[in-house]
Motif scaffolding. Structure first.
Motif, PDB file in Angstrom:
ATOM      1  N   PRO A 172       0.450  16.277  -8.988  1.00 35.77           N
ATOM      2  CA  PRO A 172      -0.521  15.260  -9.432  1.00 35.77           C
ATOM      3  C   PRO A 172      -0.841  14.248  -8.338  1.00 35.77           C
ATOM      4  O   PRO A 172      -1.984  13.810  -8.201  1.00 35.77           O
ATOM      5  N   GLU A 173       0.147  13.867  -7.545  1.00 35.42           N
ATOM      6  CA  GLU A 173      -0.012  12.971  -6.402  1.00 35.42           C
ATOM      7  C   GLU A 173       0.885  13.480  -5.278  1.00 35.42           C
ATOM      8  O   GLU A 173       1.920  14.112  -5.536  1.00 35.42           O
ATOM      9  N   PRO A 174       0.515  13.254  -4.008  1.00 36.12           N
ATOM     10  CA  PRO A 174       1.430  13.614  -2.912  1.00 36.12           C
ATOM     11  C   PRO A 174       2.783  12.931  -3.108  1.00 36.12           C
ATOM     12  O   PRO A 174       2.853  11.763  -3.513  1.00 36.12           O
ATOM     13  N   VAL A 175       3.853  13.665  -2.840  1.00 36.96           N
ATOM     14  CA  VAL A 175       5.214  13.176  -3.085  1.00 36.96           C
ATOM     15  C   VAL A 175       5.946  13.044  -1.756  1.00 36.96           C
ATOM     16  O   VAL A 175       5.903  13.954  -0.924  1.00 36.96           O
TER      17      VAL A 175
ATOM     18  N   CYS B  84       9.344  14.241   4.340  1.00 41.24           N
ATOM     19  CA  CYS B  84       8.120  15.041   4.264  1.00 41.24           C
ATOM     20  C   CYS B  84       7.231  14.529   3.133  1.00 41.24           C
ATOM     21  O   CYS B  84       7.730  14.039   2.114  1.00 41.24           O
ATOM     22  N   VAL B  85       5.927  14.674   3.315  1.00 43.31           N
ATOM     23  CA  VAL B  85       4.969  14.438   2.238  1.00 43.31           C
ATOM     24  C   VAL B  85       4.530  15.801   1.726  1.00 43.31           C
ATOM     25  O   VAL B  85       3.956  16.600   2.473  1.00 43.31           O
ATOM     26  N   ILE B  86       4.783  16.102   0.456  1.00 40.46           N
ATOM     27  CA  ILE B  86       4.481  17.399  -0.139  1.00 40.46           C
ATOM     28  C   ILE B  86       3.300  17.250  -1.089  1.00 40.46           C
ATOM     29  O   ILE B  86       3.284  16.352  -1.942  1.00 40.46           O
ATOM     30  N   THR B  87       2.324  18.153  -0.953  1.00 44.18           N
ATOM     31  CA  THR B  87       1.133  18.110  -1.808  1.00 44.18           C
ATOM     32  C   THR B  87       1.069  19.273  -2.795  1.00 44.18           C
ATOM     33  O   THR B  87       0.559  19.103  -3.903  1.00 44.18           O
ATOM     34  N   GLU B  88       1.558  20.459  -2.414  1.00 43.73           N
ATOM     35  CA  GLU B  88       1.513  21.593  -3.334  1.00 43.73           C
ATOM     36  C   GLU B  88       2.575  22.617  -2.958  1.00 43.73           C
ATOM     37  O   GLU B  88       3.037  22.670  -1.806  1.00 43.73           O
ATOM     38  N   ILE B  89       2.951  23.429  -3.949  1.00 45.65           N
ATOM     39  CA  ILE B  89       3.886  24.538  -3.758  1.00 45.65           C
ATOM     40  C   ILE B  89       3.201  25.794  -4.263  1.00 45.65           C
ATOM     41  O   ILE B  89       2.663  25.817  -5.380  1.00 45.65           O
TER      42      ILE B  89
ATOM     43  N   LEU C 146       0.831  -1.205   0.000  1.00 47.49           N
ATOM     44  CA  LEU C 146       0.000   0.000   0.000  1.00 47.49           C
ATOM     45  C   LEU C 146       0.861   1.249   0.000  1.00 47.49           C
ATOM     46  O   LEU C 146       0.610   2.198  -0.753  1.00 47.49           O
ATOM     47  N   CYS C 147       1.895   1.276   0.842  1.00 48.58           N
ATOM     48  CA  CYS C 147       2.783   2.450   0.906  1.00 48.58           C
ATOM     49  C   CYS C 147       3.527   2.652  -0.408  1.00 48.58           C
ATOM     50  O   CYS C 147       3.743   3.792  -0.839  1.00 48.58           O
ATOM     51  N   LEU C 148       3.923   1.557  -1.066  1.00 48.44           N
ATOM     52  CA  LEU C 148       4.612   1.686  -2.348  1.00 48.44           C
ATOM     53  C   LEU C 148       3.680   2.234  -3.428  1.00 48.44           C
ATOM     54  O   LEU C 148       4.119   2.965  -4.323  1.00 48.44           O
ATOM     55  N   ARG C 149       2.385   1.896  -3.345  1.00 43.31           N
ATOM     56  CA  ARG C 149       1.432   2.466  -4.302  1.00 43.31           C
ATOM     57  C   ARG C 149       1.227   3.951  -4.020  1.00 43.31           C
ATOM     58  O   ARG C 149       1.100   4.753  -4.949  1.00 43.31           O
ATOM     59  N   MET C 150       1.191   4.317  -2.733  1.00 44.72           N
ATOM     60  CA  MET C 150       1.007   5.721  -2.377  1.00 44.72           C
ATOM     61  C   MET C 150       2.230   6.545  -2.740  1.00 44.72           C
ATOM     62  O   MET C 150       2.108   7.668  -3.236  1.00 44.72           O
ATOM     63  N   PHE C 151       3.430   5.991  -2.489  1.00 44.93           N
ATOM     64  CA  PHE C 151       4.680   6.734  -2.683  1.00 44.93           C
ATOM     65  C   PHE C 151       5.709   5.833  -3.363  1.00 44.93           C
ATOM     66  O   PHE C 151       6.420   5.072  -2.697  1.00 44.93           O
ATOM     67  N   PRO C 152       5.816   5.895  -4.698  1.00 47.18           N
ATOM     68  CA  PRO C 152       6.806   5.074  -5.406  1.00 47.18           C
ATOM     69  C   PRO C 152       8.244   5.332  -4.949  1.00 47.18           C
ATOM     70  O   PRO C 152       9.118   4.478  -5.157  1.00 47.18           O
ATOM     71  N   GLN C 153       8.504   6.497  -4.327  1.00 44.80           N
ATOM     72  CA  GLN C 153       9.855   6.804  -3.859  1.00 44.80           C
ATOM     73  C   GLN C 153      10.350   5.789  -2.819  1.00 44.80           C
ATOM     74  O   GLN C 153      11.548   5.650  -2.595  1.00 44.80           O
ATOM     75  N   LEU C 154       9.408   5.060  -2.182  1.00 45.10           N
ATOM     76  CA  LEU C 154       9.788   4.076  -1.167  1.00 45.10           C
ATOM     77  C   LEU C 154      10.426   2.829  -1.773  1.00 45.10           C
ATOM     78  O   LEU C 154      10.902   1.962  -1.034  1.00 45.10           O
ATOM     79  N   SER C 155      10.437   2.725  -3.096  1.00 43.50           N
ATOM     80  CA  SER C 155      11.088   1.575  -3.724  1.00 43.50           C
ATOM     81  C   SER C 155      12.588   1.578  -3.455  1.00 43.50           C
ATOM     82  O   SER C 155      13.256   0.543  -3.633  1.00 43.50           O
ATOM     83  N   ARG C 156      13.136   2.705  -3.000  1.00 46.62           N
ATOM     84  CA  ARG C 156      14.566   2.812  -2.706  1.00 46.62           C
ATOM     85  C   ARG C 156      14.891   2.458  -1.257  1.00 46.62           C
ATOM     86  O   ARG C 156      16.030   2.616  -0.819  1.00 46.62           O
ATOM     87  N   VAL C 157      13.909   1.959  -0.494  1.00 43.68           N
ATOM     88  CA  VAL C 157      14.167   1.545   0.888  1.00 43.68           C
ATOM     89  C   VAL C 157      14.983   0.257   0.875  1.00 43.68           C
ATOM     90  O   VAL C 157      14.551  -0.768   0.315  1.00 43.68           O
TER      91      VAL C 157
END
Length: 371
Positions: A244-247, A166-171, A52-63
């Motif tokens: 487009p998605e939280p990062v 951090c989880v970033i949604t907008e700038i 589930l976390c990997l679907r939410m945040f693909p950046q976690l593939s580097r764990v």
């Protein structure tokens, strides 16, 4: 009473996995793992929270691996073949860490995640037009690039976030405008965002030299995320750029790429970009989570320190800065526009003061600034 059937005992395990993979809400997985011991073991064995976390945040593939810093979780070594084998304990640890991560990513408070400004690719008049001016709304100051004859020349601003996780949604960005003669907006044509971390532990310390990096940013930072390109309006107001998605920003570094120049200065004929305010909206996951970057692989260790509890951010003391609403920001920017009109002789100060004194809900800080 009808007989209840446990579909985990009737369906093929692969089919059960496919069914539970459709769950996208962390609360649903918590309920599933709470039904019975067999359901909980099934959730742990198949790593549903990790998926589930990997679907939410693909950046976690580097764990590379996860760690629990809570000493209460430490267990005594167990004999080979026992029910608490090393393999099962590893699965259970992943389950606990990723379950906590999924919950805090959706429950922590939304806040401005910028900690400090690091550097700008150029600065016209340092330190008066420094990047540090972009951290305070309403103030009649701004960051300005150096002038360029080529309107396609880009600029970059680099910021350090409140935590390295951090989880970033907008700038949100507010371009600045000409304060003296005519009403010119010094915006870029478009904007793009990159997030990452320093290449080495000492790289960040060399960034505070006259507001600009001593070398190329790509030589100092590793970027793990690059956003799409967003068009910028030629308007001197707070412009919101929702991702487009939280990062998940791993490393706590944000770069804003300002692409293209829209406005030429009347005095020297050069193109400038000027920014008065930058805001990064998201959730800081510290101190519940922290990361350790493993070089040179670029992978990282995900560390969880909950002490058996979910961390609840403390409320701000009364004498500290409070969160600034969008309405307050827009009123502050309108104040600056009125001020420019007054300086240019296009508006009477009496009318300007009357307008701001008529608001019954105006903050004391705004009144003090206006005076």
């Amino acid at each position: 009473m009808e007989v209840c059937i446990d579909f985990l005992n009737w369906l093929d395990p692969d089919i059960s996995v496919q069914i539970l993979m459709y769950l996208e809400d962390p609360s649903d997985l918590v309920r599933v793992s709470s039904l019975s011991r067999s359901w909980r073991d099934f959730v742990i064995a198949n790593g549903f929270f990790k998926h589930l976390c990997l679907r939410m945040f693909p950046q976690l593939s580097r764990v590379a691996r996860v760690m629990e810093l809570n000493k209460c979780r430490a267990k005594k070594p167990v004999e080979v073949g026992s029910s608490y084998s090393m393999e099962w304990e590893s699965l259970a640890r992943d389950h606990r860490v990723y379950a906590t991560l999924a919950q805090v990513c959706t429950s922590f408070i939304i806040e401005d995640c910028i900690s400090e400004a690091i550097s700008a690719s150029s600065t016209d008049h340092y330190p008066n037009e420094s990047i540090h001016n972009t951290l305070v709304p309403w103030r009649a100051s701004y960051w300005s690039s150096k002038g360029q004859s080529n309107p396609a020349e880009p600029e970059t601003l680099i910021y350090k976030l409140k935590s390295e996780f951090c989880v970033i949604t907008e700038i949100n960005i507010c371009p600045d405008h000409e304060l003296i003669s005519s009403w010119h907006i010094y915006s870029s044509n478009s904007v793009r965002f990159r997030m990452g971390h320093p290449k080495g532990p000492n790289d960040l310390g060399s960034c505070h030299l006259g507001d600009s990096l001593p070398c190329n940013a790509d030589d100092t930072f590793i970027w793990t995320y690059t956003s799409p390109e967003f068009p910028m309006a030629q308007e001197g107001c707070l412009q919101k750029f929702r991702l487009p998605e939280p990062v998940l920003c791993i490393g706590g570094i944000l770069q804003i790429e300002l692409l293209g120049r829209a406005q030429r200065h009347e005095m020297d004929g050069l193109f400038y970009i000027c920014i008065s305010y930058v805001q990064v909206v998201g959730r800081s996951l510290s101190p519940t989570f922290c990361v350790e970057i493993l070089e040179p692989s670029g992978t990282f260790v995900l560390k969880n320190d909950t002490q058996g509890k979910f961390y609840t951010p403390p409320s701000l003391p009364k004498n500290e800065a409070h969160e600034i609403s969008d309405d307050q920001l827009q009123r502050g920017f309108r104040y600056r526009q009125h001020l420019v009109n007054i300086l240019g002789g296009n508006e009477y100060a009496v009318e300007f003061i009357d307008e701001y004194e008529s608001g019954e809900e105006e903050d004391e800080a705004e009144v003090e600034y206006a005076l």
